[in-house]
Design a protein around this motif. Sequence first.
Motif, PDB file in Angstrom:
ATOM      1  N   VAL A   8       0.837  -1.192   0.000  1.00  0.00           N
ATOM      2  CA  VAL A   8       0.000   0.000   0.000  1.00  0.00           C
ATOM      3  C   VAL A   8       0.872   1.242   0.000  1.00  0.00           C
ATOM      4  O   VAL A   8       1.819   1.340   0.783  1.00  0.00           O
ATOM      5  CB  VAL A   8      -0.916   0.044   1.243  1.00  0.00           C
ATOM      6  CG1 VAL A   8      -1.845   1.241   1.199  1.00  0.00           C
ATOM      7  CG2 VAL A   8      -1.702  -1.235   1.400  1.00  0.00           C
ATOM      8  N   ALA A   9       0.537   2.176  -0.858  1.00  0.00           N
ATOM      9  CA  ALA A   9       1.129   3.514  -0.817  1.00  0.00           C
ATOM     10  C   ALA A   9       0.007   4.466  -0.439  1.00  0.00           C
ATOM     11  O   ALA A   9      -1.089   4.384  -0.981  1.00  0.00           O
ATOM     12  CB  ALA A   9       1.720   3.880  -2.169  1.00  0.00           C
ATOM     13  N   ASP A  24      -5.555   9.257  -0.237  1.00  0.00           N
ATOM     14  CA  ASP A  24      -5.510   8.335  -1.366  1.00  0.00           C
ATOM     15  C   ASP A  24      -4.695   7.098  -1.024  1.00  0.00           C
ATOM     16  O   ASP A  24      -3.678   7.198  -0.331  1.00  0.00           O
ATOM     17  CB  ASP A  24      -4.868   9.007  -2.590  1.00  0.00           C
ATOM     18  CG  ASP A  24      -5.653  10.196  -3.098  1.00  0.00           C
ATOM     19  OD1 ASP A  24      -6.875  10.249  -2.857  1.00  0.00           O
ATOM     20  OD2 ASP A  24      -5.041  11.066  -3.741  1.00  0.00           O
ATOM     21  N   LEU A  25      -5.136   5.965  -1.534  1.00  0.00           N
ATOM     22  CA  LEU A  25      -4.410   4.709  -1.356  1.00  0.00           C
ATOM     23  C   LEU A  25      -4.222   4.042  -2.708  1.00  0.00           C
ATOM     24  O   LEU A  25      -5.150   4.003  -3.515  1.00  0.00           O
ATOM     25  CB  LEU A  25      -5.197   3.749  -0.460  1.00  0.00           C
ATOM     26  CG  LEU A  25      -5.366   4.192   0.975  1.00  0.00           C
ATOM     27  CD1 LEU A  25      -6.637   3.649   1.563  1.00  0.00           C
ATOM     28  CD2 LEU A  25      -4.191   3.730   1.783  1.00  0.00           C
ATOM     29  N   VAL A  26      -3.029   3.543  -2.925  1.00  0.00           N
ATOM     30  CA  VAL A  26      -2.739   2.690  -4.067  1.00  0.00           C
ATOM     31  C   VAL A  26      -2.412   1.334  -3.470  1.00  0.00           C
ATOM     32  O   VAL A  26      -1.476   1.200  -2.671  1.00  0.00           O
ATOM     33  CB  VAL A  26      -1.560   3.220  -4.909  1.00  0.00           C
ATOM     34  CG1 VAL A  26      -1.220   2.248  -6.026  1.00  0.00           C
ATOM     35  CG2 VAL A  26      -1.883   4.604  -5.466  1.00  0.00           C
ATOM     36  N   ILE A  27      -3.194   0.341  -3.816  1.00  0.00           N
ATOM     37  CA  ILE A  27      -3.090  -0.996  -3.236  1.00  0.00           C
ATOM     38  C   ILE A  27      -2.654  -1.952  -4.337  1.00  0.00           C
ATOM     39  O   ILE A  27      -3.184  -1.904  -5.446  1.00  0.00           O
ATOM     40  CB  ILE A  27      -4.454  -1.441  -2.667  1.00  0.00           C
ATOM     41  CG1 ILE A  27      -5.013  -0.377  -1.707  1.00  0.00           C
ATOM     42  CG2 ILE A  27      -4.360  -2.805  -2.007  1.00  0.00           C
ATOM     43  CD1 ILE A  27      -6.511  -0.379  -1.587  1.00  0.00           C
ATOM     44  N   ALA A  28      -1.703  -2.806  -4.013  1.00  0.00           N
ATOM     45  CA  ALA A  28      -1.225  -3.750  -5.027  1.00  0.00           C
ATOM     46  C   ALA A  28      -0.953  -5.103  -4.392  1.00  0.00           C
ATOM     47  O   ALA A  28      -0.578  -5.194  -3.222  1.00  0.00           O
ATOM     48  CB  ALA A  28       0.035  -3.224  -5.691  1.00  0.00           C
ATOM     49  N   PRO A  62       3.631   5.376  -6.602  1.00  0.00           N
ATOM     50  CA  PRO A  62       2.910   5.511  -5.331  1.00  0.00           C
ATOM     51  C   PRO A  62       1.724   6.465  -5.317  1.00  0.00           C
ATOM     52  O   PRO A  62       0.995   6.506  -4.337  1.00  0.00           O
ATOM     53  CB  PRO A  62       3.996   6.015  -4.378  1.00  0.00           C
ATOM     54  CG  PRO A  62       4.927   6.779  -5.262  1.00  0.00           C
ATOM     55  CD  PRO A  62       4.930   6.043  -6.580  1.00  0.00           C
ATOM     56  N   LEU A  63       1.520   7.225  -6.390  1.00  0.00           N
ATOM     57  CA  LEU A  63       0.408   8.172  -6.403  1.00  0.00           C
ATOM     58  C   LEU A  63      -0.716   7.649  -7.290  1.00  0.00           C
ATOM     59  O   LEU A  63      -0.459   6.963  -8.285  1.00  0.00           O
ATOM     60  CB  LEU A  63       0.887   9.537  -6.900  1.00  0.00           C
ATOM     61  CG  LEU A  63       1.966  10.193  -6.034  1.00  0.00           C
ATOM     62  CD1 LEU A  63       2.426  11.493  -6.673  1.00  0.00           C
ATOM     63  CD2 LEU A  63       1.477  10.427  -4.620  1.00  0.00           C
ATOM     64  N   PRO A  64      -1.953   7.980  -6.952  1.00  0.00           N
ATOM     65  CA  PRO A  64      -3.073   7.478  -7.751  1.00  0.00           C
ATOM     66  C   PRO A  64      -3.110   8.102  -9.141  1.00  0.00           C
ATOM     67  O   PRO A  64      -2.726   9.257  -9.326  1.00  0.00           O
ATOM     68  CB  PRO A  64      -4.300   7.887  -6.936  1.00  0.00           C
ATOM     69  CG  PRO A  64      -3.854   9.053  -6.138  1.00  0.00           C
ATOM     70  CD  PRO A  64      -2.397   8.832  -5.846  1.00  0.00           C
TER      71      PRO A  64
END
Length: 184
Positions: free
Chosen positions: A36-37, A54-58, A65-67
């Motif tokens: 998660v970023a 904001d969350l970027v999940i992988a 790291p940014l949406p």
Amino acid sequence: MAATRFEVRFGGTGGQGLLLSGKMLADALASEGKNVAQSQTYEPTSRGGFCNADLVIANGEVDYPLPISFDCLVLLDQLAIKPSWSRTKPNALVIADNRNCPELPAGDYPCHHLPLSRTAIELGSERVTNIVALGALLELSGICKRASIERVLRASSPRSFLDLNLDALAAGYALAAPVAAAAS
């Protein structure tokens, strides 16, 4: 979570607990082994200005790291619509507070206007609207296990707010449950 990259925005105004919701969700997802970023933006006013988490999940490494474009958008105030809408994917899950976001732009997306703030007020404090919204998001998206978010909530809530936060999370799940059942 089918995609290898999944992006979520909590949008609203300063003072609504959006950063806290984002951090708690990031911690819960990390405890499940997801990468998660997390990032946030807020205007220089402490309350009332635009704010988002904001969350970027992988499932694998987070390559950026940014949406880029949101898969889920949780809106707690009308002010958050304009800076968020153009970055929302077609068919993204949109959850909006029906009191503070009465109108949304037309589009091809499943939008769920829910009484998030009204439910929080009925529980005793509008300050837990963010936790009600978090529960609704998790019920509708399935991106995180309920046990994981409850562990994080228990660990991060002040003792005086723990029961209220747990009630707010449960209320969010309950608000969204009929919608989730109808969609399946």
